[in-house]
Design an enzyme around this catalytic site. Structure first.
Site, mmCIF file in Angstrom:
data_model
loop_
_atom_site.group_PDB
_atom_site.id
_atom_site.type_symbol
_atom_site.label_atom_id
_atom_site.label_comp_id
_atom_site.label_asym_id
_atom_site.label_seq_id
_atom_site.Cartn_x
_atom_site.Cartn_y
_atom_site.Cartn_z
ATOM 1 N N HIS A 306 0.852 -1.187 0.000
ATOM 2 C CA HIS A 306 0.000 0.000 0.000
ATOM 3 C C HIS A 306 0.885 1.233 0.000
ATOM 4 O O HIS A 306 1.939 1.228 0.615
ATOM 5 C CB HIS A 306 -0.901 0.003 1.251
ATOM 6 N N ASP A 364 -7.949 -5.458 0.266
ATOM 7 C CA ASP A 364 -8.449 -6.230 -0.873
ATOM 8 C C ASP A 364 -8.050 -7.696 -0.839
ATOM 9 O O ASP A 364 -8.550 -8.493 -1.628
ATOM 10 C CB ASP A 364 -7.950 -5.597 -2.176
HETATM 11 N N1 CMC Z 1 4.065 -7.516 -4.917
HETATM 12 C C1 CMC Z 1 5.398 -7.523 -5.106
HETATM 13 N N2 CMC Z 1 6.179 -6.442 -4.972
HETATM 14 C C2 CMC Z 1 5.599 -5.298 -4.632
HETATM 15 C C3 CMC Z 1 4.209 -5.212 -4.400
HETATM 16 C C4 CMC Z 1 3.441 -6.366 -4.555
HETATM 17 N N3 CMC Z 1 2.118 -6.342 -4.367
HETATM 18 N N4 CMC Z 1 3.874 -3.947 -4.083
HETATM 19 C C5 CMC Z 1 5.017 -3.245 -4.098
HETATM 20 N N5 CMC Z 1 6.069 -4.052 -4.422
HETATM 21 C C6 CMC Z 1 7.477 -3.669 -4.505
HETATM 22 C C7 CMC Z 1 7.756 -2.889 -5.764
HETATM 23 O O1 CMC Z 1 8.178 -3.740 -6.814
HETATM 24 C C8 CMC Z 1 8.811 -1.935 -5.305
HETATM 25 O O2 CMC Z 1 10.035 -2.636 -5.315
HETATM 26 P P1 CMC Z 1 11.427 -1.826 -5.641
HETATM 27 O O3 CMC Z 1 11.569 -0.802 -4.567
HETATM 28 O O4 CMC Z 1 12.463 -2.902 -5.571
HETATM 29 O O5 CMC Z 1 11.247 -1.245 -7.001
HETATM 30 C C9 CMC Z 1 8.474 -1.645 -3.860
HETATM 31 O O6 CMC Z 1 7.714 -2.788 -3.415
HETATM 32 C C10 CMC Z 1 7.646 -0.384 -3.667
HETATM 33 O O7 CMC Z 1 6.539 -0.457 -4.564
HETATM 34 P P2 CMC Z 1 5.914 0.802 -5.287
HETATM 35 O O8 CMC Z 1 5.136 0.346 -6.479
HETATM 36 O O9 CMC Z 1 6.972 1.845 -5.490
HETATM 37 O O10 CMC Z 1 4.957 1.323 -4.147
HETATM 38 P P3 CMC Z 1 3.710 2.232 -4.364
HETATM 39 O O11 CMC Z 1 3.482 2.901 -3.077
HETATM 40 O O12 CMC Z 1 3.863 3.087 -5.565
HETATM 41 O O13 CMC Z 1 2.551 1.160 -4.710
HETATM 42 C C11 CMC Z 1 0.667 -0.229 -4.595
HETATM 43 C C12 CMC Z 1 1.533 0.798 -3.859
HETATM 44 C C13 CMC Z 1 -0.588 -0.505 -3.771
HETATM 45 C C14 CMC Z 1 0.212 0.330 -5.956
HETATM 46 C C15 CMC Z 1 1.497 -1.517 -4.789
HETATM 47 O O14 CMC Z 1 1.893 -2.043 -3.540
HETATM 48 C C16 CMC Z 1 0.754 -2.599 -5.586
HETATM 49 O O15 CMC Z 1 0.777 -2.568 -6.840
HETATM 50 N N6 CMC Z 1 0.046 -3.553 -4.900
HETATM 51 C C17 CMC Z 1 -0.769 -4.510 -5.553
HETATM 52 C C18 CMC Z 1 -2.109 -3.872 -5.939
HETATM 53 C C19 CMC Z 1 -3.001 -3.677 -4.728
HETATM 54 O O16 CMC Z 1 -3.185 -4.569 -3.917
HETATM 55 N N7 CMC Z 1 -3.620 -2.487 -4.646
HETATM 56 C C20 CMC Z 1 -4.604 -2.193 -3.619
HETATM 57 C C21 CMC Z 1 -4.235 -1.042 -2.775
HETATM 58 S S1 CMC Z 1 -5.321 -0.963 -1.347
HETATM 59 C C22 CMC Z 1 -6.851 -0.487 -1.953
HETATM 60 C C23 CMC Z 1 -6.950 0.923 -2.357
HETATM 61 O O17 CMC Z 1 -6.551 1.820 -1.594
HETATM 62 O O18 CMC Z 1 -7.488 1.153 -3.450
#
Ligand code: CMC
Length: 429
Positions: A306, A364
């Site tokens: 998240h 989720d």
């Molecule tokens: N599985 C594997 N690796 C992950 C995941 C994941 N679900 N989420 C983040 N990472 C890794 C990512 O690859 C990155 O690694 P590195 O630093 O080596 O490049 C690191 O963790 C940070 O990720 P980020 O994408 O920079 O973080 P963010 O804050 O931009 O993304 C997120 C947050 C929710 C979009 C992401 O965690 C994700 O895509 N999760 C899966 C989708 C999901 O479950 N979304 C629901 C969010 S909760 C409901 C809502 O509020 O709508």
């Protein structure tokens, strides 16, 4: 940094910037005059360090896993309150007295029907349309049906539009569901509470008597409470940005609904369930964990991680408990998807990659299993999220409109395109 001012040295100049304190949580550096003073913008794609507004509605401490609506912990609201009470709280700022609650429930209940012509409007959608496509279209279309509540400068019209959306979005959501399964629309029944009425509109058919299961109704009501607001997330920021231009409230909520649809946001519950189905059995988990960790593989564990929570999402804990209650009530003893989810969570939470990146299950992760058990197809998951989030969007939109310092949202950019050049006639290119 000194006192309640910070200083930035840029281009040989020292610029003072005020530090503003909130009631809790991180303070902010006020950069509003930065461009005027330095000729430079700040650069923060994805807004990871940018507060876009002042708000009194929802507070999140992502490191501690805390979520408060108007100061009240989500756990207490989910345990003791109901969804309409949460709606009142988000909109009005205080918990209602018994009389205020009865009045609010009554008023919402009296707005649940939609204009009869809406049913004909629905016929324009293909039968196989995704219900979120229908939601984006039909919520936007409300501005064509309810002109008498689109003047945003009139507090009474703002209130009526808010009531209409909280009351009618569930009706539209149930219609979107009925339309895709080819069943007749079910009119709202005002003797039922908000969530029981919604379940009935989704699952009743004219050929049979429908009895609401109170355990399922309570569980869905709690799911609605958990999703009601989440401060300045992507869809809420979309609603605020759309509203900042003076667009009517129905159009703004339609914009928020469109944003919610994406798999990184509200679409994640659908994506999480699909992922659990794809994994299929506990034996396959290591393969998928390895894929999630592989930088060259775009696969991510859906329902994990998240932007704000770097701890267990407090909503996920309540959701997990609700999942067990629903499965118990429905007599589902062995759900292979639940087995996969529990084991996946256990492995991920003890894996160095997930620990180091502070990736925990989010709301989720378990909601899909619960909603599926209740009888909702995956395509409806984000729709249910939209039903619940409507009140949060409205509360945030209303707060913005009522803020005297509100102005149109207009981010700037770091331009990296071509400098000025002359037009070449087509024959000479
Ligand atoms: N599985 C594997 N690796 C992950 C995941 C994941 N679900 N989420 C983040 N990472 C890794 C990512 O690859 C990155 O690694 P590195 O630093 O080596 O490049 C690191 O963790 C940070 O990720 P980020 O994408 O920079 O973080 P963010 O804050 O931009 O993304 C997120 C947050 C929710 C979009 C992401 O965690 C994700 O895509 N999760 C899966 C989708 C999901 O479950 N979304 C629901 C969010 S909760 C409901 C809502 O509020 O709508």
């Amino acid at each position: 940094m000194s006192g309640n001012t910070s200083q930035l040295q840029v281009g040989g100049k020292t610029v003072d910037m005020a530090i503003k304190e909130g009631s809790v949580g991180p303070a902010v550096i006020d950069i509003a005059k930065l461009y005027a003073q330095t000729g430079m913008f700040t650069y923060d794609p994805g807004f990871t360090s940018t507060a876009s507004c002042e708000s009194q509605i929802t507070y999140i401490d992502g490191d501690k896993g805390v979520l408060l609506y108007r100061g009240f912990p989500i756990e207490q609201l989910a345990e003791h309150g109901d969804f309409l009470e949460t709606c009142y709280l988000l909109l009005e700022g205080e918990l209602p007295t018994a009389a205020q609650k009865a009045d609010f429930d009554y008023r919402i209940t009296r707005h649940t029907m939609v204009h009869e012509q809406m049913a004909r409007f629905f016929q324009g959608f293909r039968r196989d349309a995704h219900p979120m496509a229908v939601m984006v279209g039909s919520i936007g279309a409300m501005s064509a049906f309810y002109h008498d509540s689109t003047d945003i400068s009139d507090p009474h019209q703002r209130m009526i539009a808010s009531m209409r959306m909280i009351a009618k979005v569930p009706t539209l959501a149930a219609m979107a569901f009925k339309y895709t399964v080819g069943q007749p629309f079910v009119y709202p029944l005002n003797s039922l509470d908000y969530t029981s009425n919604f379940l009935r509109m989704c699952f009743a058919v004219p050929a049979e008597e429908y009895k609401v299961n109170p355990v399922l109704s309570r569980a869905l009501d709690r799911i609605f409470i958990l999703h009601a607001d989440h401060e300045q997330n992507a869809s809420t920021s979309t609603v605020r940005l759309a509203g900042s231009s003076g667009a009517n409230p129905f159009a703004c909520i339609a914009a928020g609904t469109a944003c919610l649809w994406g798999p990184a946001h509200g679409g994640a519950n659908e994506a999480a369930l699909k992922m659990l189905e794809e994994i299929g059995s506990v034996d396959n988990i290591p393969k998928y964990i390895a894929k999630a960790k592989d930088k060259n593989d775009p696969f991510r564990l859906m329902g994990f991680g998240h932007r704000v929570y770097k701890n267990y999402d407090p909503r996920a804990k309540i959701m997990q408990k609700t999942t067990h209650e629903v499965l118990n009530e429905l007599g589902i003893k062995d759900d292979p998807l639940l087995d996969v989810a529990v084991e996946l969570e256990r492995i991920a939470l003890s894996d160095e990659y997930f620990i180091e990146k502070k990736l925990y299950p989010n709301i989720d992760f378990y909601s899909g299993i619960t909603l599926k058990a209740m009888g909702f197809p995956t395509s409806m998951f984000t729709v249910l999220f939209a039903v619940a989030r409507t009140v949060g969007w409205i509360a945030q939109w209303k707060e913005m409109i009522e803020d005297p310092s509100q102005k149109i949202g207009r981010p700037r950019q770091l331009y990296t395109g071509s400098p000025q050049r002359d037009y070449t006639p087509i024959g000479r290119r």
